[in-house]
Write an enzyme that holds these catalytic residues in place. Structure first.
Site, mmCIF file in Angstrom:
data_model
loop_
_atom_site.group_PDB
_atom_site.id
_atom_site.type_symbol
_atom_site.label_atom_id
_atom_site.label_comp_id
_atom_site.label_asym_id
_atom_site.label_seq_id
_atom_site.Cartn_x
_atom_site.Cartn_y
_atom_site.Cartn_z
ATOM 1 C CG HIS A 8 1.247 -5.437 6.066
ATOM 2 N ND1 HIS A 8 1.509 -4.208 5.501
ATOM 3 C CD2 HIS A 8 1.872 -5.434 7.265
ATOM 4 C CE1 HIS A 8 2.282 -3.498 6.312
ATOM 5 N NE2 HIS A 8 2.504 -4.218 7.400
ATOM 6 C CG HIS B 102 1.809 -7.518 11.317
ATOM 7 N ND1 HIS B 102 3.168 -7.670 11.161
ATOM 8 C CD2 HIS B 102 1.533 -6.248 10.929
ATOM 9 C CE1 HIS B 102 3.692 -6.538 10.711
ATOM 10 N NE2 HIS B 102 2.719 -5.655 10.559
ATOM 11 C CG ASP C 55 7.412 -9.994 9.386
ATOM 12 O OD1 ASP C 55 6.528 -9.127 9.291
ATOM 13 O OD2 ASP C 55 8.630 -9.711 9.585
ATOM 14 C CB ILE C 56 11.932 -10.681 6.488
ATOM 15 C CG1 ILE C 56 13.272 -11.191 5.992
ATOM 16 C CG2 ILE C 56 12.045 -9.272 7.013
ATOM 17 C CD1 ILE C 56 13.778 -10.459 4.754
ATOM 18 C CG ASN D 63 1.511 -1.906 12.877
ATOM 19 O OD1 ASN D 63 0.935 -1.912 13.961
ATOM 20 N ND2 ASN D 63 2.515 -2.717 12.599
ATOM 21 C CB VAL E 263 5.629 -2.471 4.192
ATOM 22 C CG1 VAL E 263 5.304 -2.853 2.748
ATOM 23 C CG2 VAL E 263 7.042 -2.935 4.556
HETATM 24 P P1 5GP Z 1 4.580 -2.738 9.278
HETATM 25 O O1 5GP Z 1 5.527 -2.129 10.283
HETATM 26 O O2 5GP Z 1 4.527 -1.945 7.999
HETATM 27 O O3 5GP Z 1 3.217 -3.003 9.864
HETATM 28 O O4 5GP Z 1 5.133 -4.174 8.960
HETATM 29 C C1 5GP Z 1 6.014 -4.450 7.912
HETATM 30 C C2 5GP Z 1 6.523 -5.848 8.124
HETATM 31 O O5 5GP Z 1 7.157 -6.271 6.932
HETATM 32 C C3 5GP Z 1 7.556 -5.979 9.246
HETATM 33 O O6 5GP Z 1 7.091 -6.906 10.218
HETATM 34 C C4 5GP Z 1 8.811 -6.454 8.536
HETATM 35 O O7 5GP Z 1 9.554 -7.386 9.282
HETATM 36 C C5 5GP Z 1 8.256 -7.070 7.275
HETATM 37 N N1 5GP Z 1 9.171 -6.996 6.137
HETATM 38 C C6 5GP Z 1 9.899 -5.942 5.737
HETATM 39 N N2 5GP Z 1 10.607 -6.228 4.638
HETATM 40 C C7 5GP Z 1 10.300 -7.517 4.324
HETATM 41 C C8 5GP Z 1 10.711 -8.399 3.270
HETATM 42 O O8 5GP Z 1 11.502 -8.055 2.386
HETATM 43 N N3 5GP Z 1 10.198 -9.659 3.285
HETATM 44 C C9 5GP Z 1 9.308 -10.082 4.233
HETATM 45 N N4 5GP Z 1 8.860 -11.336 4.160
HETATM 46 N N5 5GP Z 1 8.894 -9.277 5.231
HETATM 47 C C10 5GP Z 1 9.383 -8.013 5.275
#
Ligand code: 5GP
Ligand code: ZN
Length: 114
Positions: A100, A102, A30-31, A87, A96
């Site tokens: 996925h 986490h 994760d970034i 989520n 996103v």
């Molecule tokens: P969500 O909130 O949708 O469950 O999690 C999305 C995750 O994607 C977040 O933890 C966020 O840090 C990660 N994320 C967003 N953009 C990028 C990216 O460009 N690269 C990577 N590796 N992770 C990302």
């Protein structure tokens, strides 16, 4: 799915620190990590949310968890403990819209989560 960030990562059109890949699944760091280990485990198939998982996706979804467990053993934190979070939509802060897991590890986690 040309506008999907995680499809682009799966297609290698966007860079990511990939930690595991096989025919159906990709795992990458994760970034914006929320724990010492924070890996995202995705199906290569575009599925927007868990609401959209179809019966024919069952094996692929099971494989996501098996991959998370593989990474936990490989990372040496399987016994100490780790967490998987998915989520779904607005109340859960999904940002996103490509399914996925986490995979979080390397510290203690609160329960119940916030
Ligand atoms: P969500 O909130 O949708 O469950 O999690 C999305 C995750 O994607 C977040 O933890 C966020 O840090 C990660 N994320 C967003 N953009 C990028 C990216 O460009 N690269 C990577 N590796 N992770 C990302
Ligand atoms: Zn996608």
């Amino acid at each position: 799915m040309e506008d999907c960030l995680f499809c682009k990562i799966a297609a290698k059109q966007m860079p990511a620190k990939i930690v595991h890949e096989d025919a159906d699944t990709l795992a990458f760091e994760d970034i914006n990590p929320q724990a010492p280990t924070h890996v995202l485990v995705i199906p290569k198939k575009h599925i927007p949310t868990l609401n959209d998982v179809a019966p024919e996706d069952a094996a692929s979804m099971g494989h996501l968890f098996a991959t998370a467990a593989l990474l936990a053993r490989r990372g040496g934190f399987a016994e100490r403990g780790w967490r998987v979070v998915v989520n779904v939509n607005r109340d859960a802060h999904q940002l996103v819209f490509h399914v996925h897991l986490h995979l979080l590890a390397g510290r203690a986690f609160h329960w119940p989560p916030g």
